[in-house]
Design a protein around this motif. Structure first.
Motif, PDB file in Angstrom:
ATOM      1  N   UNK A  50      39.729  18.159 -10.478  1.00  0.00           N
ATOM      2  CA  UNK A  50      39.091  19.066  -9.531  1.00  0.00           C
ATOM      3  C   UNK A  50      39.781  18.939  -8.178  1.00  0.00           C
ATOM      4  N   UNK A  51      40.314  20.050  -7.721  1.00  0.00           N
ATOM      5  CA  UNK A  51      41.082  20.051  -6.468  1.00  0.00           C
ATOM      6  C   UNK A  51      41.317  21.491  -6.024  1.00  0.00           C
ATOM      7  N   UNK A  52      41.854  21.626  -4.834  1.00  0.00           N
ATOM      8  CA  UNK A  52      42.219  22.958  -4.323  1.00  0.00           C
ATOM      9  C   UNK A  52      43.266  23.626  -5.230  1.00  0.00           C
ATOM     10  N   UNK A  53      44.307  22.896  -5.651  1.00  0.00           N
ATOM     11  CA  UNK A  53      45.281  23.539  -6.544  1.00  0.00           C
ATOM     12  C   UNK A  53      44.666  24.033  -7.855  1.00  0.00           C
ATOM     13  N   UNK A  54      43.739  23.251  -8.431  1.00  0.00           N
ATOM     14  CA  UNK A  54      43.086  23.699  -9.661  1.00  0.00           C
ATOM     15  C   UNK A  54      42.258  24.940  -9.390  1.00  0.00           C
ATOM     16  N   UNK A  55      41.548  24.958  -8.296  1.00  0.00           N
ATOM     17  CA  UNK A  55      40.761  26.143  -7.936  1.00  0.00           C
ATOM     18  C   UNK A  55      41.665  27.360  -7.760  1.00  0.00           C
ATOM     19  N   UNK A  56      42.834  27.145  -7.165  1.00  0.00           N
ATOM     20  CA  UNK A  56      43.787  28.250  -6.987  1.00  0.00           C
ATOM     21  C   UNK A  56      44.312  28.742  -8.333  1.00  0.00           C
ATOM     22  N   UNK A  57      44.606  27.816  -9.230  1.00  0.00           N
ATOM     23  CA  UNK A  57      45.065  28.204 -10.573  1.00  0.00           C
ATOM     24  C   UNK A  57      44.004  29.034 -11.297  1.00  0.00           C
ATOM     25  N   UNK A  58      42.766  28.591 -11.226  1.00  0.00           N
ATOM     26  CA  UNK A  58      41.686  29.317 -11.894  1.00  0.00           C
ATOM     27  C   UNK A  58      41.449  30.676 -11.245  1.00  0.00           C
ATOM     28  N   UNK A  59      41.534  30.720  -9.940  1.00  0.00           N
ATOM     29  CA  UNK A  59      41.380  31.992  -9.234  1.00  0.00           C
ATOM     30  C   UNK A  59      42.472  32.972  -9.634  1.00  0.00           C
ATOM     31  N   UNK A  60      43.699  32.485  -9.687  1.00  0.00           N
ATOM     32  CA  UNK A  60      44.827  33.326 -10.103  1.00  0.00           C
ATOM     33  C   UNK A  60      44.642  33.793 -11.542  1.00  0.00           C
ATOM     34  N   UNK A  61      44.223  32.889 -12.407  1.00  0.00           N
ATOM     35  CA  UNK A  61      43.991  33.241 -13.806  1.00  0.00           C
ATOM     36  C   UNK A  61      42.990  34.392 -13.903  1.00  0.00           C
ATOM     37  N   UNK A  62      41.828  34.260 -13.270  1.00  0.00           N
ATOM     38  CA  UNK A  62      40.800  35.291 -13.377  1.00  0.00           C
ATOM     39  C   UNK A  62      41.228  36.588 -12.710  1.00  0.00           C
TER      40      UNK A  62
END
Length: 101
Positions: A50-62
């Motif tokens: 759980x981190x900002x990069x993971x959140x960014x990856x998930x945001x990009x994915x969706x």
């Protein structure tokens, strides 16, 4: 004499043609990203702490899934609907035929 083609037969034929187009290599990768969006997101989440990069990856994915979904639904609505139904409730054979197992 052949029986006249009904609206249901015509719609089924159109959906089959659209599915055929969606399964071409240039579109299949995009279709699979939509079909397996939840699994793909879970994989991203599991692979990264759980981190900002993971959140960014998930945001990009969706975001990408949304763009792809809208584009495919606009061009291939019947085919995309058929693939979604098969993925959700189709037989194992139907799912395997479309690669949505």
């Amino acid at each position: 004499d052949a029986a006249p083609i009904t609206a249901d037969q015509s719609e089924a034929a159109a959906a089959a043609e659209e599915v055929h187009a969606l399964l071409r290599p240039d579109l299949r990768k995009h279709l699979m990203k939509v079909v397996f969006a939840e699994e793909w997101a879970a994989s991203i989440a599991a692979a990264h702490p759980e981190s900002e990069p993971r959140a960014a990856l998930l945001s990009t994915h969706w975001h990408e899934v949304g763009i792809i979904s809208r584009a495919l639904a606009g061009r291939y609505p019947a085919g995309l609907g058929l693939v979604a139904r098969v993925a959700a409730v189709g037989s194992a054979e139907e799912q395997a035929a479309l690669g949505v197992t």
